[in-house]
Design a protein around this motif. Structure first.
Motif, mmCIF file in Angstrom:
data_model
loop_
_atom_site.group_PDB
_atom_site.id
_atom_site.type_symbol
_atom_site.label_atom_id
_atom_site.label_comp_id
_atom_site.label_asym_id
_atom_site.label_seq_id
_atom_site.Cartn_x
_atom_site.Cartn_y
_atom_site.Cartn_z
ATOM 1 N N SER A 90 0.703 -1.036 -0.102
ATOM 2 C CA SER A 90 -0.010 -0.134 -0.136
ATOM 3 C C SER A 90 0.821 1.171 0.084
ATOM 4 N N ALA A 91 2.065 1.109 -0.105
ATOM 5 C CA ALA A 91 3.021 2.454 -0.124
ATOM 6 C C ALA A 91 2.806 3.217 -1.173
ATOM 7 N N ASN A 92 2.791 4.553 -1.020
ATOM 8 C CA ASN A 92 2.764 5.415 -1.968
ATOM 9 C C ASN A 92 3.724 5.815 -3.057
ATOM 10 N N ALA A 93 4.670 4.765 -2.970
ATOM 11 C CA ALA A 93 5.886 4.877 -3.867
ATOM 12 C C ALA A 93 5.901 3.562 -4.754
ATOM 13 N N PRO A 94 6.383 3.599 -6.024
ATOM 14 C CA PRO A 94 6.518 2.393 -6.638
ATOM 15 C C PRO A 94 7.535 1.446 -6.104
ATOM 16 N N ILE A 95 7.395 0.237 -5.865
ATOM 17 C CA ILE A 95 8.301 -0.562 -5.437
ATOM 18 C C ILE A 95 8.115 -1.846 -6.250
ATOM 19 N N PHE A 96 9.321 -2.437 -6.692
ATOM 20 C CA PHE A 96 9.496 -3.758 -7.186
ATOM 21 C C PHE A 96 10.438 -4.541 -6.869
ATOM 22 N N GLY A 97 10.657 -5.664 -7.262
ATOM 23 C CA GLY A 97 11.718 -6.612 -6.701
ATOM 24 C C GLY A 97 12.063 -7.511 -8.107
ATOM 25 N N VAL A 98 13.285 -7.977 -8.116
ATOM 26 C CA VAL A 98 13.574 -8.877 -9.245
ATOM 27 C C VAL A 98 14.524 -9.864 -8.444
ATOM 28 N N ASP A 99 14.629 -11.103 -9.099
ATOM 29 C CA ASP A 99 15.630 -12.143 -8.571
ATOM 30 C C ASP A 99 16.799 -12.081 -9.177
ATOM 31 N N LEU A 100 17.755 -12.989 -9.212
ATOM 32 C CA LEU A 100 19.205 -13.128 -9.876
ATOM 33 C C LEU A 100 18.875 -13.237 -11.256
ATOM 34 N N LYS A 101 17.851 -13.560 -11.919
ATOM 35 C CA LYS A 101 17.658 -13.512 -13.463
ATOM 36 C C LYS A 101 16.797 -12.372 -13.915
ATOM 37 N N ASP A 102 16.753 -11.385 -13.087
ATOM 38 C CA ASP A 102 16.075 -10.087 -13.607
ATOM 39 C C ASP A 102 14.602 -10.150 -13.719
ATOM 40 N N LEU A 103 13.980 -11.495 -13.226
ATOM 41 C CA LEU A 103 12.514 -11.751 -13.122
ATOM 42 C C LEU A 103 11.846 -10.933 -11.859
ATOM 43 N N VAL A 104 10.777 -10.445 -12.418
ATOM 44 C CA VAL A 104 9.973 -9.802 -11.373
ATOM 45 C C VAL A 104 9.483 -10.720 -10.281
ATOM 46 N N THR A 105 9.760 -10.414 -9.045
ATOM 47 C CA THR A 105 9.247 -11.087 -7.814
ATOM 48 C C THR A 105 8.337 -10.246 -7.000
ATOM 49 N N GLY A 158 10.986 3.680 -5.611
ATOM 50 C CA GLY A 158 11.151 4.818 -6.549
ATOM 51 C C GLY A 158 10.181 5.904 -6.069
ATOM 52 N N GLN A 159 10.523 6.948 -6.637
ATOM 53 C CA GLN A 159 9.568 8.176 -6.689
ATOM 54 C C GLN A 159 9.299 8.561 -8.348
ATOM 55 N N ASP A 160 8.140 8.665 -8.479
ATOM 56 C CA ASP A 160 7.538 9.227 -9.761
ATOM 57 C C ASP A 160 7.849 10.602 -9.889
ATOM 58 N N ILE A 161 9.159 11.100 -10.823
ATOM 59 C CA ILE A 161 9.348 12.094 -11.243
ATOM 60 C C ILE A 161 8.912 12.762 -12.512
ATOM 61 N N THR A 162 8.180 12.139 -13.080
ATOM 62 C CA THR A 162 7.907 12.162 -14.407
ATOM 63 C C THR A 162 7.547 13.780 -14.821
ATOM 64 N N GLU A 163 6.729 14.329 -14.158
ATOM 65 C CA GLU A 163 5.935 15.572 -14.358
ATOM 66 C C GLU A 163 7.340 16.654 -14.119
#
Length: 276
Positions: free
Chosen positions: A1-16, A102-107
């Motif tokens: 529920s964090a108000n920031a984009p969070i992602f994780g990848v494994d040793l093969k760059d696959l999204v976890t 991360g923090q969305d800084i697109t704008e």
């Protein structure tokens, strides 16, 4: 529920890991991303090498802070995320992947890009202007020297930048008055139509009709002076020549061995020489 984009990848760059904010921003649900190669599926080809390098460093235990991560949404929109990438470890401390917060800084990135375009346009305008434009910092050293100024003085930008304007390009007789004008500008007192005597590389004097104003940084603090001028050297010479001719004619009329007088449109006497 964090108000920031969070992602994780494994040793093969696959999204976890793919949190709600990442899903909302990019349009991909968690189910659509899990197990997919992060770099190959969500990064444009031209950016893949630099992103892959960040992930490799994190997998080797090296954290990366404030990396501008370019992400592509499901609908093709480009986002810029200011990313902190850190190693993800198992219970024994071994690196098992990477977590990115991360923090969305697109704008902000868009605004900064537009500001840069404006700044670039202004820089080109100053450089190519058909008027001498120069700038100094708070110490009086040249910080800007456009093409027209270089053309007039014979000093290139590289020769002028960093040099003290008054001590290098102004004759000793005029330094005090020029310094006073620049000092007033540093205290936010604009000077208009000041006749600035600049000396060329060959030692000739060029007369510049100058407007001097304070130069400010993004926060509004005065950081120097910008001067925009008009080369009036030839106009001044022509004016002085015309004045000499007028003076000669006045003397000629006054000393002529013939009575000479003049009247205006109302018949009133305007000239009456010595002989008259």
């Amino acid at each position: 529920s964090a108000n920031a984009p969070i992602f994780g990848v494994d040793l093969k760059d696959l999204v976890t890991e793919w949190n709600r904010k990442a899903a909302d921003m990019l349009g991909y649900t968690k189910e659509e991303t899990l197990g997919k190669n992060f770099v190959q599926n969500f990064i444009q080809p031209q950016d893949r090498e630099s992103v892959h390098d960040v992930l490799r460093r994190a997998l080797s235990g090296e954290e990366t802070a404030n990396f501008e991560l370019p992400l592509i949404s499901k609908h093709g929109k480009r986002y810029t995320v200011l990313l902190n990438a850190t190693p993800r470890r198992d219970s024994k401390g071994a690196v098992m992947g990477v977590v990115g917060v991360g923090q969305d800084i697109t704008e902000l990135d868009t605004v900064m890009g537009e500001a840069k375009h404006v700044a670039d346009d202004l820089t080109r305008l100053i450089e190519t202007a058909n008027a001498p434009i120069f700038g100094i910092d708070k110490d009086g050293n040249v910080s800007e020297w456009n093409r027209k100024t270089a053309e007039i003085t014979g000093f290139t930008k590289s020769e002028a930048k960093g040099k003290n304007l008054v001590n290098t390009f102004i004759h000793l007789d005029h330094r005090r008055s020029v310094n006073a004008v620049l000092t007033r500008a540093l205290f936010d007192q604009e000077t208009s139509n000041y006749e600035l005597p600049l000396f060329t590389k060959e030692g000739d004097q060029r007369d510049i009709l100058l407007n001097a104003t304070a130069r400010r940084d993004a926060a509004g603090n005065i950081i120097g002076v910008v001067g925009v001028g008009q080369d009036i050297t030839q106009i001044k010479k022509a004016s002085e020549r015309a004045q000499r001719i007028a003076d000669d004619l006045t003397r000629l009329i006054e000393t002529a061995n013939a009575p000479i007088f003049g009247i205006d449109l109302q018949g009133n006497v305007t000239e009456w020489n010595a002989k008259a």
